[in-house]
Design an enzyme around this catalytic site. Structure first.
Site, PDB file in Angstrom:
ATOM      1  CB  CYS A 160      -4.165   2.037   9.114  1.00 12.71           C
ATOM      2  SG  CYS A 160      -5.379   1.534   7.921  1.00 12.71           S
ATOM      3  CB  THR A 193     -28.093  -9.018  10.037  1.00 14.29           C
ATOM      4  OG1 THR A 193     -28.778  -9.743  11.055  1.00 14.29           O
ATOM      5  CG2 THR A 193     -29.036  -8.692   8.893  1.00 14.29           C
ATOM      6  CG  ASN A 195      -0.284  -0.413   2.497  1.00 14.08           C
ATOM      7  OD1 ASN A 195       0.452  -1.396   2.527  1.00 14.08           O
ATOM      8  ND2 ASN A 195      -0.525   0.315   3.557  1.00 14.08           N
ATOM      9  CG  HIS A 233     -12.374   1.447   1.789  1.00 14.70           C
ATOM     10  ND1 HIS A 233     -11.354   2.337   1.942  1.00 14.70           N
ATOM     11  CD2 HIS A 233     -12.121   0.434   2.655  1.00 14.70           C
ATOM     12  CE1 HIS A 233     -10.520   1.888   2.871  1.00 14.70           C
ATOM     13  NE2 HIS A 233     -10.961   0.729   3.315  1.00 14.70           N
TER      14      HIS A 233
HETATM   15  N1  PMP Z   1      -4.585  -4.324   3.742  1.00 20.32           N
HETATM   16  C1  PMP Z   1      -4.111  -3.311   3.004  1.00 20.32           C
HETATM   17  C2  PMP Z   1      -2.922  -3.546   2.130  1.00 20.32           C
HETATM   18  C3  PMP Z   1      -4.723  -2.063   3.051  1.00 20.32           C
HETATM   19  O1  PMP Z   1      -4.231  -1.059   2.318  1.00 20.32           O
HETATM   20  C4  PMP Z   1      -5.844  -1.886   3.879  1.00 20.32           C
HETATM   21  C5  PMP Z   1      -6.553  -0.545   3.955  1.00 20.32           C
HETATM   22  N2  PMP Z   1      -5.749   0.506   4.397  1.00 20.32           N
HETATM   23  C6  PMP Z   1      -6.298  -2.979   4.645  1.00 20.32           C
HETATM   24  C7  PMP Z   1      -5.645  -4.178   4.546  1.00 20.32           C
HETATM   25  C8  PMP Z   1      -7.470  -2.841   5.583  1.00 20.32           C
HETATM   26  O2  PMP Z   1      -8.669  -2.764   4.865  1.00 20.32           O
HETATM   27  P1  PMP Z   1     -10.005  -2.271   5.553  1.00 20.32           P
HETATM   28  O3  PMP Z   1      -9.952  -0.791   5.541  1.00 20.32           O
HETATM   29  O4  PMP Z   1     -11.099  -2.790   4.668  1.00 20.32           O
HETATM   30  O5  PMP Z   1     -10.082  -2.858   6.914  1.00 20.32           O
END
Ligand code: PMP
Length: 512
Positions: A339, A252, A166, A216
């Site tokens: 994150c 659900t 990422n 997303h």
């Molecule tokens: N893995 C990678 C490589 C990501 O870029 C992300 C999102 N930042 C995630 C996992 C986590 O995905 P989610 O936002 O759907 O929890």
């Protein structure tokens, strides 16, 4: 034209412009997805677990979406489970398999550049007796399958390696990894979140056992993802409750989100076609940046890289300052993974590929997307050039060494501490500071004095940079940023920290 009028016009232009270059953090929801979700929200409210007509309609919607997700990754619909996102998918596999194999087998092999949803889960599993080994990566984030093989032993039950990173965009040779894993009867989990919609994925052809996805990242809604589990691979639910998702994921179903994810996957081929254009724009962007700052270093590999992603280090340019200026001009880029953004510390991925703390703090990630235009690239590089040539310095910088008693106790200085709550526990606040939340900073504006000099501080000097520029854009005249934050000040002026930190701190209340 009068200078003042010109400045006013420039302001108008700035506020109108919005350039989004952070598609790896998330994407906007496409109109196709939005239409599908609106339809489902409006007309389809039956609980898929019930038996009557409108409930059966909801089940049909889920199964249709499952087919679209399966088609996008070359899987069978029966191998797809909907989850609340890729974080859940990664947790589900890592915890479920650890439960299944432990204590007969104990070891998971992974890489140091995985997403926090993998790394932090692995670190938790270590406390439960699982042995985790991270295979080093090269300067561009590549895992050498032969190096990985050396770590496999009798105890190993899983290799966990992302398909595309990422932060730097590196694409791993997953078929080579699954081949080696197969020879040793080891399973493979691949986080494919960043790859879907950017490069073709073939989970069957590549022999992956488990793969995680998130809607997303490809113009779908947030809070929904998928887990691919190859037919016959061991898996047990880690969430217990009702019988949804073939007994594998209780709760659900989030019908509108699942329908939106399905619609996003229907567009995967279109997205893949569009990457040719994105690749060209990325190349132009890099060329322009290199012209403006010839000593910049591209951390992303040239080949085997996501078409939209580039990580760049600009020696002697603080990334927080650059991001703040970009933000001021309506441009969104990031320093590392979204994150971890609020933690204000160097990215673990950049460190794993060999960057020093300093170089990591001089690095930004740019990720282009469907709506990125050549004009966006021109605008962004122009803002960058102005910044490099010192034409956009609107915020004063105060170094930790400069922050002495005269400034700390000056009645004309208003210290604004924007650290998130969890960081305040590690280090006390500056004396006389006012605590506010970074994420809701606009709710505090009415209380901030316009006639005083506002000194914005945070843990490491990153978030505060962004807030300082934000305050400038809101008409605050005298704004400064504390370089290297409270942490830097403690190192440099521990005498003052010990004497005064935590004294007379005010917690501001956000406007309702
Ligand atoms: N893995 C990678 C490589 C990501 O870029 C992300 C999102 N930042 C995630 C996992 C986590 O995905 P989610 O936002 O759907 O929890």
């Amino acid at each position: 034209m009068e200078i003042q009028q010109l400045e006013f016009l420039k302001h108008l232009v700035r506020f109108k412009r919005h350039v989004y270059l952070d598609h790896n953090a998330t994407t906007s929801v496409s109109s196709h997805v939005r239409r599908r979700m609106n339809h489902v929200l409006k007309y389809c409210y039956g609980n898929p677990s019930s038996l009557y007509g409108i409930a059966r309609k909801s089940t049909e919607i889920i199964e249709e979406a499952r087919q679209h997700v399966a088609d996008a990754i070359q899987a069978e619909p029966g191998e797809i489970y909907f989850t609340g996102g890729a974080t859940e998918s990664n947790n589900a596999v890592l915890k479920s398999l650890s439960n299944y194999f432990y204590p007969k087998k104990k070891k998971i092999i992974s890489t140091p550049i995985e997403h926090p949803s993998v790394i932090n889960t692995l670190e938790f599993l270590k406390t439960q007796g699982i042995v985790v080994e991270y295979c080093p990566v090269d300067r561009q984030g590549r895992v050498l399958p032969a190096e990985l093989e050396k770590l496999i032993d009798e105890e190993t039950f899983l290799i966990c390696c992302m398909l595309a990173n990422n932060e730097i965009g590196t694409i791993q040779d997953i078929p080579a990894i699954t081949k080696i894993a197969g020879q040793h009867e080891v399973l493979v989990l691949s986080d494919c979140v960043q790859a879907l919609g950017k490069i073709p994925i073939d989970v069957h052809g590549w022999g992956i056992d488990y793969a995680s996805f998130s809607a997303h990242k490809l113009y779908g809604p947030k809070g929904v993802g998928a887990l691919y589990v190859k037919q016959g691979s061991p898996f047990a639910p880690f969430m217990h409750g009702g019988h949804q998702e073939n007994n594998m994921r209780a709760g659900t179903e989030s019908l509108h989100n699942i329908a939106g994810f399905g619609a996003a996957c229907q567009d995967v081929n279109k997205l893949l076609d569009h990457t040719k254009q994105i690749r060209v724009l990325k190349r132009q962007f890099i060329q322009r940046l290199k012209k403006i700052k010839p000593d910049c270093v591209i951390n992303s590999p040239e080949a085997d890289c996501l078409p939209n992603t580039v990580s760049i280090t600009f020696p002697h340019v603080n990334n927080a300052g650059l991001m703040a200026v970009f933000d001021y001009y309506g441009i969104a880029v990031s320093a590392g993974s979204a994150c971890s953004a609020q933690e204000d510390k160097p990215s673990h991925t950049l460190k794993a590929i060999g960057l020093s703390d300093q170089a990591a703090k001089e690095t930004i990630r740019v990720s282009l997307g469907c709506c990125t235009s050549a004009r966006d690239i021109r605008y962004t590089t122009q803002v960058f050039q102005n910044y490099i040539e010192d034409r956009t310095m609107l915020v004063n910088m105060i170094t930790p060494a400069q922050l002495n008693e005269t400034i700390l106790f000056d009645k004309q200085v208003y210290i604004l501490d924007v650290r998130p709550q969890f960081l305040r526990r590690n280090l006390k606040s500056l004396p006389n500071s006012h605590e506010a939340s970074f994420v809701a900073i606009e709710k505090y504006l009415h209380q901030l004095p316009k006639d005083k000099h506002i000194l914005v501080v945070c843990q490491g000097g990153g978030l505060s940079y962004i807030v300082a520029y934000y305050l400038k854009s809101k008409g605050f005249e005298h704004v400064s940023n504390l370089l290297d934050g409270v942490a830097g000040w403690k190192v440099r002026r521990d005498d003052l920290y010990q004497k005064y930190a935590g004294q007379n701190v005010t917690v501001l209340q956000p406007a309702k």
